[in-house]
Design an enzyme around this catalytic site. Structure first.
Site, short mmCIF file in Angstrom:
data_model
loop_
_atom_site.label_atom_id
_atom_site.label_comp_id
_atom_site.label_asym_id
_atom_site.label_seq_id
_atom_site.Cartn_x
_atom_site.Cartn_y
_atom_site.Cartn_z
N GLU A 29 -14.29 50.25 10.97
CA GLU A 29 -15.70 49.76 11.34
C GLU A 29 -15.25 48.90 12.67
O GLU A 29 -14.48 48.08 12.79
CB GLU A 29 -16.37 48.82 10.54
CG GLU A 29 -16.80 49.39 9.08
CD GLU A 29 -16.91 48.41 8.03
OE1 GLU A 29 -16.91 47.18 8.12
OE2 GLU A 29 -16.64 49.04 6.79
N GLU A 60 -17.14 50.43 2.91
CA GLU A 60 -15.95 50.31 2.84
C GLU A 60 -15.62 51.26 1.67
O GLU A 60 -14.34 52.29 1.62
CB GLU A 60 -15.25 49.09 2.49
CG GLU A 60 -15.11 48.05 3.47
CD GLU A 60 -16.35 47.57 4.02
OE1 GLU A 60 -17.60 47.86 3.42
OE2 GLU A 60 -16.32 46.85 5.23
N HIS A 129 -12.83 35.43 3.05
CA HIS A 129 -12.33 36.16 4.24
C HIS A 129 -10.85 35.75 4.23
O HIS A 129 -10.21 35.77 5.51
CB HIS A 129 -12.94 35.83 5.38
CG HIS A 129 -14.42 36.58 5.39
ND1 HIS A 129 -15.73 36.09 4.89
CD2 HIS A 129 -14.73 37.54 6.23
CE1 HIS A 129 -16.66 37.15 5.08
NE2 HIS A 129 -16.00 38.02 6.16
#
Ligand SMILES: Cc1ncc(C[n+]2csc(CCOP(=O)(O)OP(=O)(O)O)c2C)c(N)n1
Lengths: 326, 327
Positions: A29, A60, A129
């Site tokens: 991406e 994904e 994250h």
């Protein structure tokens, strides 16, 4: 030798391999004009075009599945996933497919895939994250797993990963700007080989990824206490360089196993088992083995809290000093 | 007859849009000066969606947001104070500083929080709707997602499941033309995401997301449909983020000309013009509105910027499990 950052070293390895073999293809991406989430891929689409640099939708599970299929047909895909946390989405194609296709087909098919993704905290990006999820994958036979710390290792391991006939998970830390002198010629770092980043005789700090730097920092401070610490950078988690681990332990007799991932169920447990299952290494131990790991909690957003999560050199030093106090 | 806000409503909505705009501009400045850490995703330019969705719902309806959650959080009822405290990581923030910019949550106003794993909030919203249905609640759940996230399998799976199970979900695709850097033109197989509705057997509609009255009335209609028919609905709103994707975006993937075109369709300007032309607002009042909102946000940000009340590690760790099963 040429000075390269961690991200440049990875990029250079990919580009040299793509130059060498047009079936080496980068998939991910925003890897085109944006240059990837962590700016590892700038210039690649300009150089290789959309046949060899494929930008995908936010999908994904599908991207990695597609890479598995393409690999079965002779492509050597390098899949970039923006954050290691999203490996949970890629888990089905990696764990249930890439890892097993060679075996289930009795060797008729192989999946020469590289899966690249960064792990770890320190970015203020909060709980979804910043994780270190390597232990989710180390328990899966059929996957090879590398986690380089230095630019030199990153470049050499990336090349080995690309040339490997099996799926390789290539985990990156987020110190992408860390620089060092890197050989300019074509070289490989073999998968499954650890590296002594610092020689020492009193204690071995075994680690991988970003915490290699933390270990080196601790080792420098320990010098002031006249403790000579060896830093063993595993570089590969699977296969694991058992020989290097045992050799160092027999030499020093004291061990700290270090990683940023939470301690409970973490990869450190595997290393400790490797040590205590070996009679000679076990007998050489002068103190119980210590694990210094990330705290067992998700990453808080708050900066002061986030900073307390990963193991600090201070925690390493304290653990080592405690060993000597007995 | 096209829907029009009443005088009071129009002014309230305009004020809400300005609050969202100025809050985000303030946040951008604070990030630029390193007064805040981490990253942030601004939705400047998308205020017609913020102000057109939640205010058109029943206050007891739920929303599930995304990484780009500030405007929605404000529009659903959170205060600038609680949000700014969260941006600063303070203990009086919406999530006591544990969530930050991407994880605003406000249960009091039925904002269930966000997933920053884009698209993953959509099945979660669907599950919330399942429980609402089981409890025979009259309420619904809005699942926000972007054009980028629309490519996640989980989003498709959720729409199919909501359809076969007749769940009260409003799938709200906030289509701002881009994911991070990739254009929907290159990433989405159809011209309009709403056009996928029939594929799931779901009613759907695409509307102009820069006209807050259009968004508002489309959401009202959709909500009425969901409550009456006990079926999900897919609404796509077309808008544009003026800001970059996140903190360090140089926006090389789009032209300044395109940006200029969209800037000329600023949703706040558009509403302001309409209200003035209807005699619902005069320029001086608008200027006062701007000034008072700006200065209020500045005041809160300055005040909170000097505060240091943060959770300590033990307090944060206590949230890993519920108190009963804590180790
Ligand atoms: C599953 C997943 N993949 C990738 C990302 C990284 N990422 C963050 S925002 C974003 C773009 C999302 O685009 P869109 O859904 O259109 O929302 P927008 O950012 O435009 O609001 C991406 C790819 C992510 N957060 N989650």
């Amino acid at each position: 030798m040429i000075k390269l950052s961690y991200r440049e070293a990875i990029r250079q390895a990919m580009m040299e391999e793509m130059e060498r073999d047009p079936d080496v293809v980068l998939i991910g991406e925003d890897v085109g004009c944006y240059g990837g989430c962590f700016q590892v891929t700038p210039g690649m689409i300009e150089r290789f075009g959309p046949r060899q640099v494929i930008e995908t939708p936010v999908s994904e599970e599908c991207i990695v599945g597609v890479a598995v299929g393409a690999a079965m047909m002779g492509m050597k895909p390098i899949v970039e996933v923006m954050y290691g946390d999203f490996s949970t989405l890629a888990a089905d194609p990696l764990i249930n497919h890439a890892a097993k296709i060679r075996f289930m087909s009795a060797g008729q098919q192989s999946v020469p895939l590289v899966y690249r993704t960064p792990m770890g905290s320190g970015t203020g990006a909060a709980a979804q994250h910043t994780q270190s999820l390597e232990a989710l994958f180390t328990n899966v036979p059929g996957l090879k797993i590398v986690y380089p710390a230095s630019p030199t290792d990153a470049k050499g391991l990336m090349k080995s990963a690309i040339r490997d006939p099996d799926p390789v998970l290539f985990f990156e830390h987020k110190l992408y700007g860390a620089e060092e002198l890197v050989p300019q010629e074509d070289y490989l770092i073999p998968i499954g080989k650890a590296d002594i980043k610092r020689q020492g005789s009193d204690v071995t700090i075994i680690t991988y990824g970003k915490t290699v730097f933390t270990a080196l920092e601790a080792a420098r401070v320990l010098e002031n206490d006249e403790i000579s610490a060896e830093v063993l950078d595993l570089r590969s988690l699977r296969p694991l360089d058992t020989e290097a681990i045992l050799a160092s332990v027999k030499k020093t007799g004291r061990v700290v196993v270090l990683h940023e991932a939470p301690r409970f169920g973490g990869f450190a447990g595997e290393i400790v088992s490797t040590i205590v299952e070996d009679l000679e290494a076990f007998s050489a131990l002068k103190a119980p083995v210590v694990r210094v790991c990330g705290l067992d909690m998700p990453t808080p957003f708050n900066k002061n809290l986030e900073q307390q999560l990963p193991p600090s050199s201070k925690r390493i030093i304290e653990s080592v000093l405690a060993m000597f106090r007995g | 007859m096209a829907f029009e806000f009443s005088r009071t409503q129009g002014r309230e909505i305009l004020s809400l849009m300005l609050r969202s705009r100025f809050l985000e501009e303030k946040v951008e400045a604070l990030f630029a000066s390193h007064a805040m850490h981490g990253t942030t995703h601004l939705a400047v330019g998308q205020e017609a969606v913020h102000a057109g969705v939640s205010p058109a719902l029943d206050p007891d309806d739920w929303i599930v947001t995304t990484h780009r959650c500030h405007g929605h959080t404000l529009a659903k009822g959170a205060s600038e104070e609680a949000m700014l405290a969260e941006f600063y990581g303070l203990s009086q923030g919406l999530a006591q500083g544990l969530g930050g910019s991407m994880h605003m949550i406000d249960l009091e106003h039925h904002n269930a929080g966000s997933s920053a794993v884009v698209g993953s909030g959509v099945p979660i919203a669907t599950g919330m709707a399942l429980q609402l249905k089981r409890k025979a609640s009259p309420n619904l759940v809005v699942a926000f997602f972007g054009d980028g996230a629309s490519s996640r399998g989980a989003v498709h799976e959720a729409m199919n499941m909501a359809s076969v199970m007749n769940l009260p979900v409003l799938f709200l695709c906030e289509h701002n033309l881009y994911g991070m850097s990739t254009c929907a033109r290159d990433m989405v197989s159809v011209e309009s995401i709403a056009s996928r509705g029939p594929g799931y057997g779901i009613e759907s509609l695409m509307v102009d997301g820069n006209d807050v009255e259009i968004v508002y009335s489309a959401v009202q209609e959709a909500a009425r449909y969901i409550r009456e028919q006990k079926r999900p609905y897919l609404l796509e709103v077309r808008t544009y983020r003026f800001s970059g994707h996140s903190k360090n975006d140089k926006r090389t993937y789009r032209t300044r000309k395109e940006e200029q075109e969209w800037l000329s369709r600023d949703p706040i300007e558009a509403l302001k013009k309409k209200l003035i032309s209807r005699g619902h607002l005069i320029e001086e009042e608008y200027n006062l509105m701007e000034d008072s909102i700006r200065s209020r946000i500045d005041e809160i940000a300055d005040r909170l910027g000097d505060q240091h009340e943060e959770l300590d590690l033990a307090q944060a760790a206590a949230y890993v499990y519920s108190p009963e099963v804590a180790e």
